[in-house]
Design an enzyme around this catalytic site. Structure first.
Site, short mmCIF file in Angstrom:
data_model
loop_
_atom_site.label_atom_id
_atom_site.label_comp_id
_atom_site.label_asym_id
_atom_site.label_seq_id
_atom_site.Cartn_x
_atom_site.Cartn_y
_atom_site.Cartn_z
N HIS A 62 -18.99 -1.08 -5.95
CA HIS A 62 -18.63 -1.81 -7.18
C HIS A 62 -17.34 -2.60 -7.04
O HIS A 62 -17.09 -3.53 -7.81
CB HIS A 62 -18.54 -0.85 -8.37
CG HIS A 62 -17.37 0.08 -8.35
ND1 HIS A 62 -17.42 1.34 -7.80
CD2 HIS A 62 -16.10 -0.08 -8.80
CE1 HIS A 62 -16.25 1.92 -7.93
NE2 HIS A 62 -15.43 1.09 -8.53
N HIS B 228 -14.50 1.17 -0.25
CA HIS B 228 -13.66 0.23 -0.98
C HIS B 228 -12.63 -0.47 -0.10
O HIS B 228 -12.51 -1.70 -0.10
CB HIS B 228 -12.94 0.94 -2.13
CG HIS B 228 -13.84 1.56 -3.14
ND1 HIS B 228 -15.11 1.13 -3.37
CD2 HIS B 228 -13.65 2.61 -3.99
CE1 HIS B 228 -15.67 1.86 -4.33
NE2 HIS B 228 -14.80 2.76 -4.71
N ASP C 20 -14.70 8.93 0.32
CA ASP C 20 -14.71 8.47 -1.07
C ASP C 20 -14.12 7.08 -1.23
O ASP C 20 -14.57 6.31 -2.08
CB ASP C 20 -13.93 9.47 -1.94
CG ASP C 20 -14.06 9.17 -3.42
OD1 ASP C 20 -15.20 9.01 -3.89
OD2 ASP C 20 -13.03 9.09 -4.11
N LYS D 104 -15.60 -6.85 -8.55
CA LYS D 104 -14.38 -7.12 -9.31
C LYS D 104 -13.96 -8.59 -9.14
O LYS D 104 -14.07 -9.16 -8.06
CB LYS D 104 -13.25 -6.19 -8.85
CG LYS D 104 -13.49 -4.73 -9.26
CD LYS D 104 -12.33 -3.84 -8.86
CE LYS D 104 -12.55 -2.42 -9.32
NZ LYS D 104 -12.52 -2.28 -10.79
#
Length: 494
Positions: free
Chosen positions: A184, A246, A241, A188
């Site tokens: 996700h 990311h 994580d 952004k």
């Protein structure tokens, strides 16, 4: 206005937090802006014994809360009229899936043409291939038919080997063009804006190499701890994580070569070339260039080992800082520093580009010791750009002071910028895979992360207090190179 192709979106795991916090609000915003069809069908699939009315009542309460600060051009009830709850165990028998398939076929007959069918798997990873197999066995999806697309949230596997197993399972059932692997962060606004900042501005791209940039720093800090996710976090830790997805996604956009076009295939190729060029750690370099940490008690907060569903002697890291090298002609020899952690003093995501001092300018005494020029890309909580540079102070002396140019992205639009899932769901509907992760990129990222393992073998936890800046060793990591972390505070906006 051109008629939009019909859309049927099915959310597996629709009673979960992700659906209520992100997916339904995103679909409402797309629907209210007429970016998706007004006759959309949304099937909320769960395992709870709820009626459609009970589900929509709960969704109404959740949506009203999450949308309170966003424009609401239409009533929420108008959107929820298109949402239908179905109880369907993810591993249900063929008859149950076939019945659901007949419902979708009937919907398409009513709509008068074939629909784009999106299947969002907001479930635990162990159900990804189970649901994909059930959908294809029931002929709800067919390999190679791009009307059917499956959306999968991170984590994509728990290791390099399990990621490969999952990819083999999915690509045995569907073509790669039908698989949308979501991170996700790629949805952004300021992550997407990196493409414009770099390639639409000669002032930046002409300086975008190791000759003009001294180092790049990417920070992704979280003020929160693990909260109620202790059980999950014990299995993932910070490397799986945050780093594997990311941080490396941000790195790939910042450091990729200019793609041939801005189409999905070329952008994804350029991104994966960067991740594949990351130098893997040896046992020695993992110990010297990687700092792992775990928060202990501090500043009135409990330590990680005191969190719910966490082992009292846990060796799971909640923080990582590292020095990485991208072995491409543009970047070889220039360090990039990455860091992310939980229970930090503040939440922020930013990229700091430190420009090198010009080699062909004499070392003027008047400018000795001035700080370097910086380009700061603020991703969150602020979203915008900042250029920090040196300028002359008023007066007769040639003394300098710090100056900066600021750009606030959301301020230009009254805060009304798309949320990440709005962007990603719309792109998936339109068949635009640009901002979805490529399998080869994921595979390379897992290989990079697994090369860090020797650093974990020597870590001693806990080694930083909750609410602190992280382990002291992270500061020393840069100090050894004669550098420091740039802790740039986001601008205060009205």
């Amino acid at each position: 206005m051109e008629r939009l192709q019909p859309l049927i979106i099915t959310i597996f795991g629709a009673t979960g937090d992700l659906t209520h916090r992100k997916l339904l609000p995103a679909l409402y915003m797309l629907y209210s802006q007429q970016l998706i069809p007004d006759n959309i069908r949304v099937y909320a699939i769960g395992r709870r014994d709820w009626s459609e009315g009970e589900y929509c009542d709960q969704a109404m309460q959740q949506l009203a809360g999450f949308l309170k600060d966003r424009p609401q051009p239409i009533d929420i009830e108008q959107f929820l009229a298109h949402v239908h709850y179905r109880k369907l165990p993810f591993d249900a028998d063929a008859a149950a899936y076939q019945a659901f398939g007949r419902q979708l076929d009937a919907d398409e007959k009513t709509l008068g043409q074939r629909a784009v069918r999106l299947f969002f798997l907001a479930t635990a990873p162990e159900y990804f291939d189970v649901i994909a197999r059930k959908l294809t066995q029931a002929h709800i999806m067919t390999k190679g038919d791009l009307h059917g697309r499956i959306l999968i949230e991170k984590p994509f596997g728990e290791s390099l080997e399990t990621a490969r197993q999952l990819n083999r399972a999915l690509t045995g059932l569907l073509s790669d063009e039908q698989i949308y692997r979501i991170d996700h962060y790629l949805g952004k606004e300021m992550i997407r804006n990196i493409l414009a900042v770099r390639f639409a501005n000669g002032v930046f791209e002409s300086l975008w190499d190791k000759e003009h940039i001294d180092n790049i720093q990417i920070t992704l800090d979280e003020q929160i701890g693990v909260g109620t996710r202790g059980g999950y976090y014990e299995q993932s830790g910070v490397l799986r994580d945050m780093l594997q997805n990311h941080l490396l996604q941000m790195l790939s956009l910042v450091m990729m070569e200019p793609p041939a076009t801005l189409g999905a295939q070329d952008v994804r190729q350029a991104k994966k070339d960067v991740v594949k060029a990351l130098r893997l750690y040896t046992q020695q370099s993992a110990r010297s260039d990687v700092v792992l940490g775990q928060y202990g008690p501090g500043n009135g907060m409990k330590g990680y080992r005191e969190e719910d569903r966490v082992q009292e002697d846990s060796q799971t890291p909640t923080y990582v800082a590292l020095r990485a090298q991208v072995d491409t002609p543009r970047w070889q020899g220039m360090p990039v520093y990455l860091r992310t952690g939980k229970r930090m003093p503040r939440s922020r995501a930013q990229v700091v580009v430190e420009f090198a001092r010009p080699k062909d300018v004499p070392p003027y005494a008047a400018f000795a010791g001035v700080p370097p020029s910086l380009l700061v890309i603020e991703v969150q909580p602020a979203d915008g750009l900042r250029v920090a540079f040196n300028a002359k102070k008023p007066g007769s002396a040639l003394a300098t002071q710090r100056a900066q140019l600021d750009y606030c992205h959301s301020c230009q639009y009254g805060g009304n910028v798309p949320e990440a899932y709005e962007t990603l769901l719309l792109d998936a509907y339109l068949g635009n895979g640009t901002l979805f992760a490529d399998w080869e990129e994921i595979e390379a990222s897992w290989a990079f992360v697994e090369s860090i393992q020797p650093a974990a073998d020597y870590a001693q936890y806990p080694n930083y207090a909750a609410g602190s800046e992280g382990p002291e060793a992270a500061t020393q990591l840069l100090a050894r190179d004669g550098r420091r972390w740039h802790d740039v505070e986001p601008p205060v906006t009205a």
